[in-house]
Design a protein around this motif. Structure first.
Motif, mmCIF file in Angstrom:
data_model
loop_
_atom_site.group_PDB
_atom_site.id
_atom_site.type_symbol
_atom_site.label_atom_id
_atom_site.label_comp_id
_atom_site.label_asym_id
_atom_site.label_seq_id
_atom_site.Cartn_x
_atom_site.Cartn_y
_atom_site.Cartn_z
ATOM 1 N N SER A 32 0.857 -1.194 0.000
ATOM 2 C CA SER A 32 0.000 0.000 0.000
ATOM 3 C C SER A 32 0.893 1.244 0.000
ATOM 4 N N VAL A 33 0.478 2.205 -0.791
ATOM 5 C CA VAL A 33 1.217 3.487 -0.824
ATOM 6 C C VAL A 33 0.677 4.373 0.284
ATOM 7 N N VAL A 34 1.554 4.850 1.111
ATOM 8 C CA VAL A 34 1.164 5.661 2.267
ATOM 9 C C VAL A 34 1.822 7.042 2.168
ATOM 10 N N TYR A 35 1.009 8.070 2.380
ATOM 11 C CA TYR A 35 1.536 9.439 2.400
ATOM 12 C C TYR A 35 1.521 9.943 3.840
ATOM 13 N N VAL A 36 2.639 10.468 4.233
ATOM 14 C CA VAL A 36 2.732 11.068 5.571
ATOM 15 C C VAL A 36 3.027 12.543 5.383
ATOM 16 N N ASP A 37 2.135 13.419 5.847
ATOM 17 C CA ASP A 37 2.283 14.882 5.652
ATOM 18 C C ASP A 37 1.871 15.578 6.935
ATOM 19 N N GLY A 38 2.842 16.078 7.643
ATOM 20 C CA GLY A 38 2.542 16.829 8.863
ATOM 21 C C GLY A 38 2.827 18.308 8.740
ATOM 22 N N ALA A 39 3.203 18.776 7.524
ATOM 23 C CA ALA A 39 3.568 20.191 7.311
ATOM 24 C C ALA A 39 2.453 20.931 6.579
ATOM 25 N N ALA A 40 2.224 22.156 7.025
ATOM 26 C CA ALA A 40 1.198 22.979 6.376
ATOM 27 C C ALA A 40 1.699 23.481 5.029
ATOM 28 N N PRO A 41 0.811 23.775 4.103
ATOM 29 C CA PRO A 41 1.230 24.376 2.826
ATOM 30 C C PRO A 41 1.783 25.788 3.036
ATOM 31 N N VAL A 42 2.404 26.304 2.017
ATOM 32 C CA VAL A 42 3.019 27.633 2.068
ATOM 33 C C VAL A 42 2.386 28.521 1.004
ATOM 34 N N SER A 43 1.805 29.648 1.448
ATOM 35 C CA SER A 43 1.199 30.605 0.511
ATOM 36 C C SER A 43 2.204 31.701 0.179
ATOM 37 N N ALA A 44 2.073 32.252 -1.018
ATOM 38 C CA ALA A 44 2.952 33.348 -1.455
ATOM 39 C C ALA A 44 2.134 34.358 -2.242
ATOM 40 N N PHE A 45 2.529 35.630 -2.088
ATOM 41 C CA PHE A 45 1.838 36.720 -2.782
ATOM 42 C C PHE A 45 2.655 37.167 -3.983
ATOM 43 N N ASN A 46 1.957 37.598 -5.006
ATOM 44 C CA ASN A 46 2.608 38.216 -6.156
ATOM 45 C C ASN A 46 1.784 39.440 -6.561
ATOM 46 N N ILE A 47 2.387 40.632 -6.412
ATOM 47 C CA ILE A 47 1.713 41.889 -6.746
ATOM 48 C C ILE A 47 2.361 42.450 -7.998
ATOM 49 N N ALA A 48 1.584 42.614 -9.050
ATOM 50 C CA ALA A 48 2.100 43.138 -10.317
ATOM 51 C C ALA A 48 1.545 44.534 -10.556
ATOM 52 N N GLY A 49 2.448 45.492 -10.749
ATOM 53 C CA GLY A 49 2.054 46.870 -11.010
ATOM 54 C C GLY A 49 3.294 47.723 -11.163
ATOM 55 N N ALA A 50 3.110 49.005 -11.433
ATOM 56 C CA ALA A 50 4.239 49.933 -11.565
ATOM 57 C C ALA A 50 4.739 50.290 -10.171
ATOM 58 N N ALA A 51 5.927 49.803 -9.857
ATOM 59 C CA ALA A 51 6.469 50.020 -8.520
ATOM 60 C C ALA A 51 6.996 51.444 -8.375
ATOM 61 N N GLY A 52 6.641 52.068 -7.257
ATOM 62 C CA GLY A 52 7.189 53.378 -6.923
ATOM 63 C C GLY A 52 8.273 53.221 -5.869
ATOM 64 N N SER A 53 8.216 54.063 -4.853
ATOM 65 C CA SER A 53 9.202 54.030 -3.776
ATOM 66 C C SER A 53 8.530 53.659 -2.465
ATOM 67 N N ASN A 54 9.344 53.159 -1.542
ATOM 68 C CA ASN A 54 8.910 52.912 -0.169
ATOM 69 C C ASN A 54 7.704 51.980 -0.073
ATOM 70 N N GLY A 55 7.671 50.963 -0.957
ATOM 71 C CA GLY A 55 6.588 49.992 -0.901
ATOM 72 C C GLY A 55 5.284 50.455 -1.516
ATOM 73 N N TRP A 56 5.322 51.549 -2.244
ATOM 74 C CA TRP A 56 4.125 52.064 -2.902
ATOM 75 C C TRP A 56 4.149 51.696 -4.383
ATOM 76 N N TYR A 57 2.961 51.515 -4.927
ATOM 77 C CA TYR A 57 2.793 51.340 -6.366
ATOM 78 C C TYR A 57 2.156 52.610 -6.930
ATOM 79 N N VAL A 58 2.580 52.972 -8.127
ATOM 80 C CA VAL A 58 2.070 54.196 -8.752
ATOM 81 C C VAL A 58 1.096 53.863 -9.883
#
Length: 325
Positions: A32-58
């Motif tokens: 029998s094939v057994v899967y053992v998974d005790g780790a949570a998934p990992v989410s990631a963000f991707n923001i696409a836009g015209a980047a300005g300064s200091n974390g702002w988008y223009v």
């Protein structure tokens, strides 16, 4: 052969097993094939836009969220924007409203491991700041200054705020429509410029008097000529006046003759029409910048010849009294 529990590590495992009864008979080996998974998934963000300064988008942005799980695989991702209710993430979405935003997300995998929520903060500012200026001193009603002018630039930005503005500076030189400008930049990296012109005239009007000359004497049929000029090459002359002014009276009865006579350039006056005494030509002028000047041509004298009185002494013997009767 074991009767203990089998505890494989995380990952994909193939478990082979068979059963044996008390008589020593062994069954068919199975797996029998057994899967053992005790780790949570990992989410990631991707923001696409015209980047300005200091974390702002223009510009507006496109927000995407991905989830990874190397074992059982990610099942679903939930997200919310700016404190709204969590919803199942299906595809990327646009965010266009100006201001600060908070994006939160978490994912679950196929064995129900739950990720702690992740947070991303970003800002959108598509509006340049408004740049203004002040000048000290302020110009007069004619738009002129007669001193150097200090310029201070200030900005207003209701979204990301003002990061910095041009340093203040002083316009020192004389001139008409002297260009000047400054700018302000907001924290998103957007900027705007304020431009203006400055009029500065620190030089008073020029008054030149050539006649009547200092030390001159006028009498009888002499003509007194008021020969003078008033000029201003920058802001121009706004007002001026000139007079013949008597500073000393020689004593002849004045009668109705004045001691202050308005004159204009090139005007002539007969000496006989002016009270005798010491006079001077004075002139004053103000330019549009408010500079004032005054000049005197120096003292000159008007002389009226004294009246000649003839007294005759008559002796009796010189008179022809006629014959005595």
């Amino acid at each position: 052969i074991t009767t203990d529990p089998v505890l494989p590590g995380e990952g994909r495992h193939t478990l082979y097993f068979a059963s044996r009864d008390n008589a020593g008979n062994t069954g068919v080996i199975k797996f029998s094939v057994v899967y053992v998974d005790g780790a949570a998934p990992v989410s990631a963000f991707n923001i696409a836009g015209a980047a300005g300064s200091n974390g702002w988008y223009v510009s507006g942005v496109d927000a995407a969220i991905s989830a990874s799980d190397d074992l059982s695989g990610a099942r679903e991702t939930l997200y919310r924007l700016d404190g709204s209710t969590f919803a199942v993430y299906a595809s990327s979405f646009a965010v266009s409203a100006e201001g600060r935003h908070t994006l939160e997300a978490y994912s679950t995998d196929n064995v129900s491991n739950l990720e702690n929520a992740k947070t991303l903060e970003f800002g959108i500012d598509v509006s340049p700041p408004v740049t203004g200026y002040s000048r000290a001193p302020a110009p007069n009603a004619a738009g002129w200054n007669n001193t150097p002018v200090e310029l201070v630039f200030t900005g207003a930005d209701s979204v990301s705020g003002i990061e910095h503005c041009s340093s203040s500076f002083t316009v020192m030189s004389e001139g008409r429509d002297i260009p000047a400008s400054g700018y302000c930049m907001d924290y998103a990296g957007l900027s705007s410029t304020a431009a203006l012109t400055v009029n500065i005239d620190t030089t008073p009007p020029l008054i030149l008097i050539s006649s009547p000359a200092a030390g001159g004497k006028y009498a009888g049929a002499d003509v007194i000529k008021a020969d003078f000029s008033i000029s201003d090459n920058l802001s121009l002359v706004s007002s001026s006046s000139a007079y013949l002014h008597q500073t000393a009276d020689n004593g002849t009865p004045r009668g109705s003759l004045p001691d202050l006579i308005p004159v204009v350039p090139g005007q002539t006056l007969a000496a006989a029409d002016i009270d005798d005494g010491v006079w001077e030509l004075i002139a004053s002028a103000t330019d549009y910048a408010g500079n004032y000047s005054y000049a005197s041509g120096g003292a000159f004298e008007v002389i009226h010849p004294a009246a000649v009185i003839v007294r005759l002494k008559l002796e009796p013997e010189t008179l022809n009294l006629g014959s005595k009767g």
